[in-house]
Design an enzyme around this catalytic site. Sequence first.
Site, PDB file in Angstrom:
ATOM      1  N   GLY A 129      32.041  66.791 -31.207  1.00 27.74           N
ATOM      2  CA  GLY A 129      33.044  66.996 -32.252  1.00 27.74           C
ATOM      3  C   GLY A 129      34.455  67.249 -31.765  1.00 27.74           C
ATOM      4  O   GLY A 129      35.431  66.795 -32.374  1.00 27.74           O
ATOM      5  N   HIS A 130      34.596  67.992 -30.644  1.00 29.38           N
ATOM      6  CA  HIS A 130      35.929  68.318 -30.132  1.00 29.38           C
ATOM      7  C   HIS A 130      36.691  67.049 -29.742  1.00 29.38           C
ATOM      8  O   HIS A 130      37.844  66.855 -30.148  1.00 29.38           O
ATOM      9  CB  HIS A 130      35.819  69.249 -28.918  1.00 29.38           C
ATOM     10  CG  HIS A 130      35.186  70.569 -29.222  1.00 29.38           C
ATOM     11  ND1 HIS A 130      35.878  71.604 -29.804  1.00 29.38           N
ATOM     12  CD2 HIS A 130      33.912  71.015 -29.044  1.00 29.38           C
ATOM     13  CE1 HIS A 130      35.061  72.647 -29.957  1.00 29.38           C
ATOM     14  NE2 HIS A 130      33.861  72.294 -29.508  1.00 29.38           N
ATOM     15  N   ARG A 178      39.494  59.982 -39.801  1.00 28.10           N
ATOM     16  CA  ARG A 178      39.732  58.650 -39.266  1.00 28.10           C
ATOM     17  C   ARG A 178      40.093  57.691 -40.403  1.00 28.10           C
ATOM     18  O   ARG A 178      39.707  57.902 -41.553  1.00 28.10           O
ATOM     19  CB  ARG A 178      38.502  58.148 -38.510  1.00 28.10           C
ATOM     20  CG  ARG A 178      38.137  59.030 -37.325  1.00 28.10           C
ATOM     21  CD  ARG A 178      37.089  58.371 -36.434  1.00 28.10           C
ATOM     22  NE  ARG A 178      35.807  58.170 -37.089  1.00 28.10           N
ATOM     23  CZ  ARG A 178      34.885  59.107 -37.238  1.00 28.10           C
ATOM     24  NH1 ARG A 178      35.105  60.341 -36.786  1.00 28.10           N
ATOM     25  NH2 ARG A 178      33.737  58.828 -37.816  1.00 28.10           N
ATOM     26  N   GLU A 213      34.327  65.529 -43.687  1.00 32.26           N
ATOM     27  CA  GLU A 213      34.286  64.112 -44.047  1.00 32.26           C
ATOM     28  C   GLU A 213      33.436  63.892 -45.299  1.00 32.26           C
ATOM     29  O   GLU A 213      33.820  63.138 -46.201  1.00 32.26           O
ATOM     30  CB  GLU A 213      33.735  63.313 -42.868  1.00 32.26           C
ATOM     31  CG  GLU A 213      34.604  63.424 -41.623  1.00 32.26           C
ATOM     32  CD  GLU A 213      33.912  63.049 -40.324  1.00 32.26           C
ATOM     33  OE1 GLU A 213      34.606  62.925 -39.300  1.00 32.26           O
ATOM     34  OE2 GLU A 213      32.675  62.884 -40.330  1.00 32.26           O
ATOM     35  N   SER A 260      29.664  71.701 -40.126  1.00 33.51           N
ATOM     36  CA  SER A 260      30.576  71.508 -39.003  1.00 33.51           C
ATOM     37  C   SER A 260      31.671  70.536 -39.420  1.00 33.51           C
ATOM     38  O   SER A 260      31.937  70.359 -40.607  1.00 33.51           O
ATOM     39  CB  SER A 260      29.797  70.967 -37.800  1.00 33.51           C
ATOM     40  OG  SER A 260      29.157  69.761 -38.155  1.00 33.51           O
TER      41      SER A 260
END
Length: 469
Positions: free
Chosen positions: A20-21, A155, A262, A257
């Site tokens: 994720g980072h 994104r 999203e 998370s």
Amino acid sequence: MNKTKNILFRADSSSSIGTGHIMRDLVLAQKYAKKGDHIIFATQELKGNINYKIIKAGYGLIVLQSNDIKELNKLIKKQKINMIVMDHYGIDYKFEKKLKIKNKNLKILSFDDTYEKHHCDILLNHNISADKKRYKGLVPKNCKLKCGSKYTLLRDEFIKEKKKLHKKRFLSTSNYSPTTIFLAMGGADHSNINIKILKVLKKFKNIKVNLVTTTANQNLKELQKYCKNKLWIKLHINSNKIAKLMTKSNFAIVTPSVTVNEVYYLGLPMIAIKTAENQIDIYKYLLDKKYPVIPSYDEKVLYKILKNNFLYKCKLINFIDLKFEEKKMILEWRNNPIIREWMYNQDIISLESHLKYIESLEKSKDKKYFLVKKNNENIGVIDFVNIKKDSANMGIYANPKSKGVGKILLENILKYAFEELKVKKIYAEVFAENKKAYEFYKKFNFKSFNTKKINDKEVICLELKYENR
């Protein structure tokens, strides 16, 4: 980042850390760096890393041998770094402060999602749960706080898919269409629960699963073996079409998370299963907002949530297509004292009047009434009146013998209103003294905008906009 020329991202990825980072750093670099800026990533070569994605994105990559401040400081000076983006749980306030002392003109942007102390110029918490008030005393007074959904890093694929969403969403009303589930337990799935979840889903009929993972998943071979020859599971490894997979699904099972940001943005219903302590903030936020959440994996709890909330089959039958016995049944519901108590017209309706009204609906363009069946059980009625190009008024009542079906009925109203009628907003009205109903609508984000009097009783007028559902 307007004046920055040399930007360094410090983050790691691995089978234990997750992916994720790096993924969110790539979005930040792509969206906010100016043309001509020199972007470098400094990462360690840990097992299960996704450093290849950095290279694929066209950014510089320098491999660090450790997380030692001396090594990083040497790199900053050599590359003449103006700004460093810290996205690492192993870098704390003391580390940042020492780095700042050694490089007085260095700007520090720190990612944070656990409300830790930071010595930075900009703090970014892009989670939907982020609350900048909680950073009081945790950052320097002149630190700029960027918190909440306004700063969520998405994104381009998610923004594009959002624009296509008006005709898709919620659960299928067809008894024949499979329910599609988006399953993502993190790129590394460090808790190794994908297979456990799949075994629970296997108990339900007529489903499809889009399972998303990456090569950082150290249990990947075991997962591939389990998914082999199971036509209802499609395993996606290192997919670059996550947004499309989400929009093609009816609901998601994810961890609380970055993925939640999203899912939330796309308006996809979800179940969140906490698998790590750094997910506690989003977990509590979702719990407070009445989303179905599980504090740690529990097979029985997951099965119950799926059965009661997601994997049911509902069918809407237009009143004009009902059999005579079904029309009589609905009239009995409507004339029940429990139902009539909260209706504007509390008179008992005759069968003749009832049948005439149903007959009139065939020619009506601004009214629609439906009997709702759940797994062939008659559970209630939903209706729309005053249907216009961009709005409609809705009504709802349950079979007096059915329990706990209000949520299902309202979800079907939302589905039909926004997908079939394609309205931008729907209106509802409740008696002010019917507090239970009022609180029920509020859970679905209905907002009160007016009050009026009917039969000497106060009525609250409610509104739900498409983008707030």
